[in-house]
Design a protein around this motif. Structure first.
Motif, short mmCIF file in Angstrom:
data_model
loop_
_atom_site.label_atom_id
_atom_site.label_comp_id
_atom_site.label_asym_id
_atom_site.label_seq_id
_atom_site.Cartn_x
_atom_site.Cartn_y
_atom_site.Cartn_z
N PRO A 1 15.38 4.15 79.59
CA PRO A 1 14.79 5.62 78.81
C PRO A 1 13.50 6.25 79.65
CG PRO A 1 14.98 3.73 77.47
CD PRO A 1 15.23 3.21 78.63
N VAL A 2 12.65 5.29 80.43
CA VAL A 2 11.70 6.07 80.93
C VAL A 2 11.97 7.08 82.25
CG1 VAL A 2 9.63 5.81 82.00
CG2 VAL A 2 10.11 4.26 80.01
N ARG B 1 20.50 12.33 75.83
CA ARG B 1 21.17 12.27 74.25
C ARG B 1 21.54 10.69 73.88
NH1 ARG B 1 25.33 16.67 71.51
NH2 ARG B 1 25.57 15.49 69.68
N PRO B 2 22.14 10.00 74.95
CA PRO B 2 22.34 8.69 74.63
C PRO B 2 21.20 7.88 74.06
CG PRO B 2 23.55 9.25 76.64
CD PRO B 2 22.57 10.31 76.20
N HIS B 3 19.92 8.10 74.60
CA HIS B 3 18.76 7.47 74.10
C HIS B 3 18.36 7.81 72.90
CE1 HIS B 3 18.54 5.68 78.26
NE2 HIS B 3 18.74 6.63 78.83
N LEU B 4 18.23 9.15 72.68
CA LEU B 4 18.01 9.53 71.20
C LEU B 4 18.98 9.18 70.15
CD1 LEU B 4 17.50 13.53 72.08
CD2 LEU B 4 15.46 11.74 71.14
N ALA B 5 20.11 8.81 70.61
CA ALA B 5 21.01 8.29 69.24
C ALA B 5 20.49 6.77 69.23
CB ALA B 5 22.48 8.34 70.07
N LYS C 1 16.16 1.59 69.00
CA LYS C 1 16.18 0.35 69.57
C LYS C 1 15.38 0.05 70.56
CE LYS C 1 21.06 -0.18 68.50
NZ LYS C 1 22.43 -0.30 69.10
N LEU C 2 14.60 1.34 70.80
CA LEU C 2 13.55 1.27 72.10
C LEU C 2 12.30 0.99 71.58
CD1 LEU C 2 14.89 4.89 73.37
CD2 LEU C 2 15.66 2.70 74.05
N SER D 1 8.20 6.89 73.06
CA SER D 1 7.50 8.04 73.34
C SER D 1 7.76 8.86 74.51
CB SER D 1 5.96 7.45 73.84
OG SER D 1 4.82 8.61 74.12
N SER D 2 8.42 8.22 75.62
CA SER D 2 8.84 9.18 76.92
C SER D 2 10.07 9.84 76.46
CB SER D 2 9.09 8.13 77.84
OG SER D 2 7.97 7.25 78.38
N VAL D 3 10.89 9.22 75.49
CA VAL D 3 12.35 10.12 75.29
C VAL D 3 11.84 11.41 74.55
CG1 VAL D 3 14.39 9.68 74.07
CG2 VAL D 3 13.70 7.96 75.61
N LEU D 4 10.92 11.04 73.39
CA LEU D 4 10.80 12.13 72.33
C LEU D 4 9.79 13.54 73.25
CD1 LEU D 4 9.65 10.14 69.21
CD2 LEU D 4 11.90 11.54 69.72
#
Length: 415
Positions: A276-277, A300-304, A308-309, A315-318
């Motif tokens: 994700p980072v 998008r796959p990480h937001l879905a 689980k993160l 924080s990095s994804v958002l």
């Protein structure tokens, strides 16, 4: 026990001799005109045995006398070889003890002894080890000129067909390590390139290649090397994860346009693209290089699977999602609404989704989410300040000047 066995054998031999020779009436007559000598058979046999023994001793003594000069020469050679080996061992001990000047002198003394002994000059490995010890000492003394000279002599002493010898491989690895210490990445990579394929995959060689690639600012090569090193368990698993992540981010930072960023993204391993980072950094770079749609697709796959993160990954994804909000398609809205409904108390998620609703000009939904963030004591100050600012903008669009001024005032007080 051994003496008892020998005593028993002696008794057996004595018994056999007494039984065989005791009643022997044989006579041996020797004629030598005009004389005749008669001997008993027992005495004749005894004389033959004694004569043979004396002949053996005489011949052995004569051989030793004749070979005395050769033995003296071998003794002198052995003494010089032991002296040279002692000097070499002394150099190793002094090097490990940090006595670099003395270690260099001891290695030179070993080389001088070898040079004065023609029989030892053919031992290329001995000369190479002595030159390497001298070069190692000079490297510690930061005498690069003489160090490189000793290294060249070490490689020359082995000959051109000795690349497979361990001492030659060690010389190349040492040369690469010294080049890295000198901050000369190209020379280090050149030395490593001359190693045989099997040696180049060893842990020490991979570590040196990783350092040289990072020094040469070749993050993609460094990333591949680090992955091999982690596969060979040359790095602790926790450290390997952090190193691979940082190198993947460095690789993404080398992109200078959108096409290069896409190529780099495809060159990354699947494990890197699942991080994700790393994906968040790629999305942020897509904003800088004007390919936001690609960044949103990667993210998008990480937001879905946001729930689980870990904290850092979330924080990095958002943050990256907020960066790629311009031009957000409408098909993202169901995913965002489901995420907020599943995690109603998550203020960073509420802030990001509120910004997304504002991007789609859904002011009512955006206001509701941003107000919850602005009034939450658990939200980060930066998120609360940004939420108040966006609430002020929404109030400006709706013509509520008093509400807008209040929101801006709240944002200023947080800063």
């Amino acid at each position: 026990m051994r003496w008892v066995i020998w005593l028993v054998i002696l008794f057996v031999v004595a018994a056999l001799a007494a039984g065989t020779l005791g009643n022997n009436d044989g006579v041996v007559s020797i004629y030598w005109s005009p004389w005749r000598v008669d001997l008993s058979l027992n005495l004749f046999l005894l004389a033959i045995v004694v004569t043979g023994a004396l002949s053996y001793v005489a011949v052995g003594t004569l051989n030793r006398l004749i070979g005395l000069p050769e033995r003296a020469r071998a003794w002198r050679l052995q003494r010089r070889e032991r002296t040279a080996q002692g000097a070499l061992r002394e150099a190793i001990g002094l090097l490990y003890a940090g006595r670099y000047s003395r270690a260099h002198k001891a290695a030179q003394r070993a080389l001088e002894i070898q040079a004065l002994t023609p029989e030892l000059t053919a031992d290329g490995e001995f000369a190479t080890l002595a030159h390497l010890l001298a070069a190692s000492s000079l490297h510690r003394l930061q005498d690069r000129g003489r160090r490189d000279d000793q290294l060249a002599r070490a490689l020359t002493a082995l000959g051109p067909k000795s690349a497979h010898l361990p001492v030659a491989e060690g010389a190349r690895l040492l040369a690469a390590e010294w080049a890295i210490d000198d901050r000369e990445a190209d020379r280090a990579l050149e030395q490593l390139a001359q190693l045989p394929a099997g040696v180049a995959r060893r842990t020490q060689a991979l570590r040196l290649r990783l350092q040289a690639a990072r020094l040469a600012r070749q993050p993609l090569e460094a990333l591949r090397t680090a992955r091999l090193l982690a596969k060979h368990q040359g790095i602790a698993p926790v450290a390997a994860h952090g190193i691979l992540r940082s190198l993947a981010i460095e690789v993404l930072d080398t992109a200078r346009d959108a096409d290069q960023l896409r190529r780099i993204w495809l060159q990354l391993e699947a494990a890197d693209r699942r991080d994700p980072v790393v994906t968040a950094r790629a999305a942020s770079r897509s904003v800088e290089l004007d390919c936001i749609a690609d960044g949103r697709g990667w993210l998008r796959p990480h937001l879905a699977e946001l729930s689980k993160l870990g904290e850092r990954e979330r924080s990095s994804v958002l943050k990256a999602f907020i960066d790629v909000l311009p031009g957000l398609p409408v098909d993202w809205l169901p995913l965002l609404e489901d995420s907020v409904a599943a995690q109603p108390g998550d203020m960073p998620l509420a802030h990001a989704v509120g910004r997304a609703m504002a991007e789609r000009q859904l002011w009512g939904r955006a206001r509701r989410l941003l107000e919850s963030v602005a009034q939450s004591a658990s939200a980060e100050p930066a998120q609360r300040q940004d939420a108040w600012r966006w609430l002020g903008r929404i109030a400006d669009r709706e013509g509520d000047e008093a509400q807008a001024q209040r929101c801006y005032r709240e944002a200023a007080q947080i800063s």
